[in-house]
Enzyme design. Structure first.
Site, PDB file in Angstrom:
ATOM      1  N   ARG A  58     -12.578  15.100   8.398  1.00  0.00           N
ATOM      2  CA  ARG A  58     -13.615  15.675   7.010  1.00  0.00           C
ATOM      3  C   ARG A  58     -14.854  15.985   7.431  1.00  0.00           C
ATOM      4  O   ARG A  58     -15.653  15.563   8.312  1.00  0.00           O
ATOM      5  CB  ARG A  58     -13.491  14.684   6.090  1.00  0.00           C
ATOM      6  CG  ARG A  58     -12.033  14.302   5.506  1.00  0.00           C
ATOM      7  CD  ARG A  58     -12.126  13.049   4.380  1.00  0.00           C
ATOM      8  NE  ARG A  58     -11.183  12.067   5.002  1.00  0.00           N
ATOM      9  CZ  ARG A  58     -10.886  10.918   4.514  1.00  0.00           C
ATOM     10  NH1 ARG A  58     -11.770  10.366   3.763  1.00  0.00           N
ATOM     11  NH2 ARG A  58      -9.899  10.109   5.026  1.00  0.00           N
ATOM     12  N   GLU A  80      -8.357  -5.229   4.825  1.00  0.00           N
ATOM     13  CA  GLU A  80      -8.257  -4.774   3.408  1.00  0.00           C
ATOM     14  C   GLU A  80      -7.075  -5.523   2.792  1.00  0.00           C
ATOM     15  O   GLU A  80      -7.123  -6.093   1.639  1.00  0.00           O
ATOM     16  CB  GLU A  80      -8.095  -3.328   3.326  1.00  0.00           C
ATOM     17  CG  GLU A  80      -9.730  -2.802   3.675  1.00  0.00           C
ATOM     18  CD  GLU A  80      -9.460  -1.412   4.039  1.00  0.00           C
ATOM     19  OE1 GLU A  80      -8.970  -0.933   5.350  1.00  0.00           O
ATOM     20  OE2 GLU A  80      -9.900  -0.339   3.208  1.00  0.00           O
ATOM     21  N   HIS A 111     -13.429   2.624   0.080  1.00  0.00           N
ATOM     22  CA  HIS A 111     -13.539   1.238   1.173  1.00  0.00           C
ATOM     23  C   HIS A 111     -14.119   0.236   0.577  1.00  0.00           C
ATOM     24  O   HIS A 111     -14.427  -0.483   1.477  1.00  0.00           O
ATOM     25  CB  HIS A 111     -14.218   1.831   2.554  1.00  0.00           C
ATOM     26  CG  HIS A 111     -13.425   3.121   3.161  1.00  0.00           C
ATOM     27  ND1 HIS A 111     -14.404   3.951   3.689  1.00  0.00           N
ATOM     28  CD2 HIS A 111     -12.528   3.307   3.520  1.00  0.00           C
ATOM     29  CE1 HIS A 111     -13.588   4.912   4.477  1.00  0.00           C
ATOM     30  NE2 HIS A 111     -12.283   4.524   4.272  1.00  0.00           N
ATOM     31  N   ARG A 149      -2.716  -1.976  -3.332  1.00  0.00           N
ATOM     32  CA  ARG A 149      -3.585  -1.163  -3.202  1.00  0.00           C
ATOM     33  C   ARG A 149      -3.813  -0.030  -3.932  1.00  0.00           C
ATOM     34  O   ARG A 149      -2.820   0.669  -4.126  1.00  0.00           O
ATOM     35  CB  ARG A 149      -4.111  -1.056  -1.737  1.00  0.00           C
ATOM     36  CG  ARG A 149      -5.168  -0.055  -1.396  1.00  0.00           C
ATOM     37  CD  ARG A 149      -5.373   0.634  -0.159  1.00  0.00           C
ATOM     38  NE  ARG A 149      -6.476   1.394   0.018  1.00  0.00           N
ATOM     39  CZ  ARG A 149      -6.567   2.335   0.697  1.00  0.00           C
ATOM     40  NH1 ARG A 149      -5.524   2.798   1.629  1.00  0.00           N
ATOM     41  NH2 ARG A 149      -7.680   3.060   1.008  1.00  0.00           N
ATOM     42  N   ASN A 173       0.834  -0.966  -0.106  1.00  0.00           N
ATOM     43  CA  ASN A 173       0.014  -0.026   0.019  1.00  0.00           C
ATOM     44  C   ASN A 173       1.050   0.991  -0.053  1.00  0.00           C
ATOM     45  O   ASN A 173       1.647   1.508   1.007  1.00  0.00           O
ATOM     46  CB  ASN A 173      -0.891   0.083   1.276  1.00  0.00           C
ATOM     47  CG  ASN A 173      -1.854   1.170   1.453  1.00  0.00           C
ATOM     48  OD1 ASN A 173      -1.789   1.942   0.542  1.00  0.00           O
ATOM     49  ND2 ASN A 173      -2.543   1.266   2.328  1.00  0.00           N
TER      50      ASN A 173
END
Ligand code: ADP
Length: 414
Positions: A241, A385, A180, A91, A7
């Protein structure tokens, strides 16, 4: 089969080495501060003490070389030679409309990922640096790409289009993509297995709530809507956020506060959410601690976070015309009993009945937290993940081998 999962971020590279025979992690680690002074390398070989180095790593190429050195190190390595790694899975955040599933990297795939740089200017170039670095250091080793957006490519047009001029979609592909995806996909599959029903018979809302947060409506095993949009800014209130807001706030705040585009971008992505409302932290642990001490702003931040999440669960229940299971995952979803309780306790109308004792149990295992009488089953399912990337890579390799032995075109690793 040994598979390396990577990643790559703009200044970091995380990795996990999997033995796919039993899906175990042989080693994992990260290189941080790539391109800066004193890069930090942390390597965690399974069953051995952790290794931590500080050195200068100027680019991703050097970072990958360092990772290979660590994985094959005579003392704390897990491999005799790099040749044991049969594939590397990456990823990639944005797959746009080009990628509906994970795929093997070739020249065409690389070109398409490059064409998506505009949609994910921070993330996709970093992933490409990772791919190029593997190509340079491990020539001939097949690579795959697994996209955060791919799972949501099943959304119908009515869910993924924004009600703005169609030209913006046609010319610039402005639409909802969602993120996601590997996590929503994984936790929904695990939840269905645990519930003991085929995914195709379940209506599910999955809540991936970590630093970034998104919800997905999953019907018949397919994502039919999700809260993040063109970018990972839309939807739920997050650590820093904003999530959903009136788009007119952007020009209005820019005018009133004399903000530039970059200021407003940074305000909404880095200085909003829990952090902005609490004035304390973006971390839910600190918010709930301050709340327990009676801090009013922390309480407000918590209430807004939960309220906005409940609105999405309600909306997605309406979208699917029902709900069979609600699944919590990621940092907050897996660890915060108080958030889960606050979300569920006012959803009784939908047939959700939380078992307070089950919910309070801390565990790394997937677990049901609703009562046995609850019409909707509520589950906590730890996400993974990296495992999905390793599994997808493994299956792509097996399929490719099968095709190869059937006389198909050999794998092009461009
Ligand atoms: P990322 O989105 O970066 O992958 P994670 O899924 O690891 O993040 O989630 C990180 C967040 O999880 C932290 O910022 C923190 O708010 C939250 N978190 C972790 N542990 C707990 C806990 N015990 N209670 C509440 N929140 C927690």
């Amino acid at each position: 089969m040994i598979i390396l999962v990577m990643n790559a971020g703009s200044s970091s590279l995380k990795y996990q080495l999997y033995n796919m025979k039993n899906e175990t992690v042989l080693a994992q680690g990260r290189v941080e501060r790539i391109g800066m002074e004193s890069s930090i390398v942390s390597h965690e070989p399974a069953g051995m003490p952790d290794v931590r180095h500080v050195s200068e790593i100027l680019d991703h190429n050097t970072a990958v070389r360092r990772v290979i050195d660590l994985l094959t190190h005579p003392e704390y390595g897990k491999l005799k030679s790099m040749d044991e790694i049969k594939a590397v899975g990456h990823r990639v955040v944005h797959g746009g409309e080009s990628f509906k599933e994970s795929t093997i990297v070739n020249e065409k795939v690389q070109l398409e990922i490059r064409q998506l740089f505009d949609l994910a200017p921070l993330h996709n170039p970093a992933a490409m640096m990772g791919i190029a670095a593997v190509e340079a250091n491990m020539p001939g080793v097949p690579q795959t790409v697994v996209f955060d957006t791919a799972f949501h490519q099943t959304m119908p047009r009515k869910a993924f289009l924004y009600p703005i001029p169609m030209a913006l979609y046609k010319r610039h592909k402005i639409r909802r993509y969602g993120f996601h995806g590997t996590s929503h996909d994984y936790v929904s599959r695990i939840a269905a297995e645990l519930i003991g029903k085929p995914l195709a018979e379940l209506k599910m809302v999955t809540c991936h709530i970590g630093n970034g947060a998104s919800c997905a409506a999953i019907k018949d095993g397919k994502s039919c809507d999700t809260s993040m949009g063109l970018t990972p800014l839309e939807g739920l209130m997050m650590g820093t956020r904003s999530g959903d807001l009136d788009p007119a706030i952007v020009p209005f705040a820019m005018f009133k506060e004399e903000l530039t585009l970059s200021d407003v971008n940074s305000m909404l992505n880095k200085h909003s959410g829990l952090q902005a409302i609490s004035g304390i932290s973006s971390d839910m642990r600190e918010i709930t601690e301050a709340m327990a001490e009676g801090d009013k702003q922390a309480t407000l931040a918590f209430d807004m976070y939960v309220y906005r999440l409940r609105k999405y669960i309600g909306a997605y229940t309406a979208v699917m015309n029902g709900l069979d299971a609600l699944v919590f995952t990621a940092g907050v979803g897996e660890n915060s009993a108080i958030v889960r309780q606050a979300v569920c306790e006012e959803l009784t109308f939908f047939g959700i009945e939380l078992d307070v004792e089950r919910n309070a149990v801390h565990s790394k295992e997937a677990r049901k937290i609703s009562t046995d009488a609850s019409r909707v089953e509520v589950w906590v399912v730890p996400t993974n993940e990296e495992l999905v990337i390793a599994q997808d890579t493994y299956h792509l390799m097996l399929n490719n081998q099968a095709k190869g032995s059937a006389g198909a075109e050999p794998l092009q690793n461009g």
